[in-house]
Scaffold this motif. Structure first.
Motif, PDB file in Angstrom:
ATOM      1  N   SER A 124       0.834  -1.192   0.000  1.00  0.00           N
ATOM      2  CA  SER A 124       0.000   0.000   0.000  1.00  0.00           C
ATOM      3  C   SER A 124       0.878   1.256   0.000  1.00  0.00           C
ATOM      4  O   SER A 124       0.575   2.230  -0.665  1.00  0.00           O
ATOM      5  N   VAL A 125       2.012   1.182   0.716  1.00  0.00           N
ATOM      6  CA  VAL A 125       2.924   2.326   0.741  1.00  0.00           C
ATOM      7  C   VAL A 125       4.136   1.976  -0.108  1.00  0.00           C
ATOM      8  O   VAL A 125       4.716   0.914   0.044  1.00  0.00           O
ATOM      9  N   ASN A 126       4.490   2.839  -1.021  1.00  0.00           N
ATOM     10  CA  ASN A 126       5.607   2.521  -1.906  1.00  0.00           C
ATOM     11  C   ASN A 126       6.406   3.774  -2.228  1.00  0.00           C
ATOM     12  O   ASN A 126       6.529   4.169  -3.378  1.00  0.00           O
ATOM     13  N   LYS A 127       6.946   4.372  -1.170  1.00  0.00           N
ATOM     14  CA  LYS A 127       7.705   5.602  -1.353  1.00  0.00           C
ATOM     15  C   LYS A 127       8.996   5.508  -0.573  1.00  0.00           C
ATOM     16  O   LYS A 127       9.081   4.787   0.407  1.00  0.00           O
ATOM     17  N   THR A 133      16.358  -4.047  -4.885  1.00  0.00           N
ATOM     18  CA  THR A 133      17.336  -4.268  -5.946  1.00  0.00           C
ATOM     19  C   THR A 133      16.934  -5.436  -6.842  1.00  0.00           C
ATOM     20  O   THR A 133      17.599  -5.711  -7.819  1.00  0.00           O
ATOM     21  N   PHE A 134      15.869  -6.139  -6.484  1.00  0.00           N
ATOM     22  CA  PHE A 134      15.359  -7.196  -7.354  1.00  0.00           C
ATOM     23  C   PHE A 134      14.292  -6.625  -8.288  1.00  0.00           C
ATOM     24  O   PHE A 134      13.646  -7.341  -9.022  1.00  0.00           O
ATOM     25  N   LYS A 135      14.122  -5.307  -8.164  1.00  0.00           N
ATOM     26  CA  LYS A 135      13.301  -4.535  -9.081  1.00  0.00           C
ATOM     27  C   LYS A 135      11.834  -4.951  -9.131  1.00  0.00           C
ATOM     28  O   LYS A 135      11.243  -5.028 -10.200  1.00  0.00           O
ATOM     29  N   CYS A 136      11.278  -5.202  -7.956  1.00  0.00           N
ATOM     30  CA  CYS A 136       9.853  -5.519  -7.934  1.00  0.00           C
ATOM     31  C   CYS A 136       9.054  -4.238  -7.736  1.00  0.00           C
ATOM     32  O   CYS A 136       7.832  -4.254  -7.760  1.00  0.00           O
ATOM     33  N   GLY A 137       9.739  -3.103  -7.525  1.00  0.00           N
ATOM     34  CA  GLY A 137       9.043  -1.834  -7.393  1.00  0.00           C
ATOM     35  C   GLY A 137       8.896  -1.365  -5.959  1.00  0.00           C
ATOM     36  O   GLY A 137       8.491  -0.236  -5.709  1.00  0.00           O
ATOM     37  N   TYR A 138       9.251  -2.220  -5.000  1.00  0.00           N
ATOM     38  CA  TYR A 138       9.117  -1.838  -3.589  1.00  0.00           C
ATOM     39  C   TYR A 138      10.091  -0.713  -3.242  1.00  0.00           C
ATOM     40  O   TYR A 138      11.235  -0.722  -3.668  1.00  0.00           O
ATOM     41  N   ALA A 143      15.849   2.008   6.121  1.00  0.00           N
ATOM     42  CA  ALA A 143      16.859   1.020   5.724  1.00  0.00           C
ATOM     43  C   ALA A 143      16.540  -0.358   6.301  1.00  0.00           C
ATOM     44  O   ALA A 143      16.747  -1.379   5.648  1.00  0.00           O
ATOM     45  N   PHE A 144      16.015  -0.377   7.528  1.00  0.00           N
ATOM     46  CA  PHE A 144      15.703  -1.657   8.169  1.00  0.00           C
ATOM     47  C   PHE A 144      14.654  -2.426   7.358  1.00  0.00           C
ATOM     48  O   PHE A 144      14.801  -3.617   7.086  1.00  0.00           O
ATOM     49  N   ASP A 145      13.615  -1.710   6.967  1.00  0.00           N
ATOM     50  CA  ASP A 145      12.551  -2.358   6.184  1.00  0.00           C
ATOM     51  C   ASP A 145      13.067  -2.805   4.817  1.00  0.00           C
ATOM     52  O   ASP A 145      12.666  -3.831   4.293  1.00  0.00           O
ATOM     53  N   TRP A 146      13.947  -1.953   4.272  1.00  0.00           N
ATOM     54  CA  TRP A 146      14.524  -2.288   2.965  1.00  0.00           C
ATOM     55  C   TRP A 146      15.250  -3.622   3.033  1.00  0.00           C
ATOM     56  O   TRP A 146      15.042  -4.500   2.213  1.00  0.00           O
ATOM     57  N   ARG A 147      16.090  -3.778   4.062  1.00  0.00           N
ATOM     58  CA  ARG A 147      16.860  -5.016   4.161  1.00  0.00           C
ATOM     59  C   ARG A 147      15.942  -6.226   4.370  1.00  0.00           C
ATOM     60  O   ARG A 147      16.152  -7.290   3.782  1.00  0.00           O
ATOM     61  N   ARG A 148      14.950  -6.042   5.202  1.00  0.00           N
ATOM     62  CA  ARG A 148      14.031  -7.146   5.439  1.00  0.00           C
ATOM     63  C   ARG A 148      13.335  -7.529   4.132  1.00  0.00           C
ATOM     64  O   ARG A 148      13.115  -8.697   3.854  1.00  0.00           O
ATOM     65  N   HIS A 149      13.025  -6.521   3.334  1.00  0.00           N
ATOM     66  CA  HIS A 149      12.401  -6.805   2.038  1.00  0.00           C
ATOM     67  C   HIS A 149      13.368  -7.550   1.109  1.00  0.00           C
ATOM     68  O   HIS A 149      12.991  -8.516   0.438  1.00  0.00           O
ATOM     69  N   GLU A 150      14.627  -7.098   1.060  1.00  0.00           N
ATOM     70  CA  GLU A 150      15.623  -7.772   0.215  1.00  0.00           C
ATOM     71  C   GLU A 150      15.686  -9.262   0.565  1.00  0.00           C
ATOM     72  O   GLU A 150      15.847 -10.115  -0.299  1.00  0.00           O
ATOM     73  N   TRP A 219      26.692 -11.207   2.924  1.00  0.00           N
ATOM     74  CA  TRP A 219      25.404 -10.565   2.662  1.00  0.00           C
ATOM     75  C   TRP A 219      25.291  -9.259   3.444  1.00  0.00           C
ATOM     76  O   TRP A 219      24.796  -8.244   2.949  1.00  0.00           O
ATOM     77  N   ASP A 220      25.766  -9.287   4.689  1.00  0.00           N
ATOM     78  CA  ASP A 220      25.703  -8.108   5.535  1.00  0.00           C
ATOM     79  C   ASP A 220      26.492  -6.947   4.901  1.00  0.00           C
ATOM     80  O   ASP A 220      25.991  -5.828   4.793  1.00  0.00           O
ATOM     81  N   GLU A 221      27.698  -7.248   4.459  1.00  0.00           N
ATOM     82  CA  GLU A 221      28.516  -6.222   3.794  1.00  0.00           C
ATOM     83  C   GLU A 221      27.817  -5.707   2.545  1.00  0.00           C
ATOM     84  O   GLU A 221      27.833  -4.517   2.248  1.00  0.00           O
ATOM     85  N   ARG A 222      27.260  -6.623   1.792  1.00  0.00           N
ATOM     86  CA  ARG A 222      26.585  -6.267   0.539  1.00  0.00           C
ATOM     87  C   ARG A 222      25.441  -5.289   0.822  1.00  0.00           C
ATOM     88  O   ARG A 222      25.281  -4.285   0.125  1.00  0.00           O
ATOM     89  N   CYS A 223      24.667  -5.578   1.871  1.00  0.00           N
ATOM     90  CA  CYS A 223      23.526  -4.708   2.184  1.00  0.00           C
ATOM     91  C   CYS A 223      24.013  -3.332   2.645  1.00  0.00           C
ATOM     92  O   CYS A 223      23.466  -2.305   2.234  1.00  0.00           O
ATOM     93  N   LYS A 224      25.046  -3.324   3.487  1.00  0.00           N
ATOM     94  CA  LYS A 224      25.571  -2.040   3.955  1.00  0.00           C
ATOM     95  C   LYS A 224      26.112  -1.225   2.782  1.00  0.00           C
ATOM     96  O   LYS A 224      25.944  -0.011   2.717  1.00  0.00           O
TER      97      LYS A 224
END
Ligand SMILES: [Zn+2]
Ligand SMILES: [Zn+2]
Ligand SMILES: [Zn+2]
Length: 254
Positions: A124-127, A133-138, A143-150, A219-224
């Protein structure tokens, strides 16, 4: 012999093309070709093998450089797809799992990597400046939510519920696993089966930055590292260039 310089997937042809090497005693053995394949996988940088490496390889294998040239050319012609490389990595690193578990995990990971459609209605929120980075549009502001999404695309831990038979239940987040047990197996204390349900899975994520190609060790380094790009945008950069192999384009991050 004229030096072909850097060899590329597209342009390289063996130097003695018009003077084909005699067959018979002049062929590489299976052991030699296997060695070359593994060498290319582990040491060839990008799409080129320098001339001096070919000469050195020929010395190691005690064969003619032109045979090595020819075989490397063949390897590049049959360059494995990204999916084949991933399947190979998965098989190598998760060989310790029971065959049945391994198959379930493989299917689960494959399904996670499949992109969600950018237009599906699950968000519902997409801003925000942090984008998938998997380009689903999210996108998100945090940053925390971003990583959890990745990690919904590239799970780092996997739980396989020990109580669900015959239909298996797998999930990549501990909180979701605990919720599942509470909802479906209310007679059980969720925390008690949390450890026994955790799969000894070794993640096989692509650790190259999708923006600049930098390879991280974990993976941790990659996300940071990737978060650093989003922070750069916050500090004034207009956009980050996406360099994923399959579809190259630019992502606006404003
Ligand atoms: Zn996504
Ligand atoms: Zn269950
Ligand atoms: Zn980068």
């Amino acid at each position: 012999m004229a030096s072909p310089g850097k060899i590329s997937y597209d342009t390289y042809t063996p130097p003695e093309r018009n003077n084909p090497v005699e067959r018979g005693g002049n062929e590489l053995s299976t052991k030699q070709t296997n060695f070359l394949r593994i060498w290319c996988r582990d040491f060839a940088s990008g799409s080129s093998v320098p001339d001096e490496s070919v000469t050195a390889l020929a010395q190691v294998l005690q064969t003619k450089p032109e045979l090595v040239h020819e075989h490397i050319n063949q390897i590049y012609k049959s360059h494995p797809t990204k999916e084949q490389v991933r399947a190979y990595l998965f098989a190598e690193t998760n060989n310790h799992l029971q065959p049945e578990t391994r198959e379930l995990v493989k299917n689960f990971v494959t399904a996670c990597r499949r992109r969600y459609s950018p237009t599906d209605k699950r968000r519902s929120v997409n801003k925000g400046r942090y984008c998938c980075t998997f380009k689903c549009g999210y996108r998100t502001e945090r940053a925390f939510d971003w990583r959890r999404h990745e990690e919904t695309h590239e799970p780092q831990d996997i739980w396989l519920c020990t109580l669900c038979t015959p239909k298996p239940f797998l999930v990549g987040r501990k909180d979701k696993f605990l919720k599942h047990v509470n909802d479906k197996h209310s007679n059980v204390v969720a925390k008690e089966i949390q450890d026994s349900s955790k799969v000894d899975y070794v993640p096989t994520a692509d650790l190259n930055c999708p923006y600049c190609g930098t390879e991280s060790g974990t993976w941790d380094e990659r996300c940071k590292h990737v978060v650093g790009h989003f922070e750069d945008v916050k500090r004034g950069a207009k956009r980050v260039r996406i360099v994923r192999e399959d579809d190259e384009d630019e992502d606006e991050l404003s």
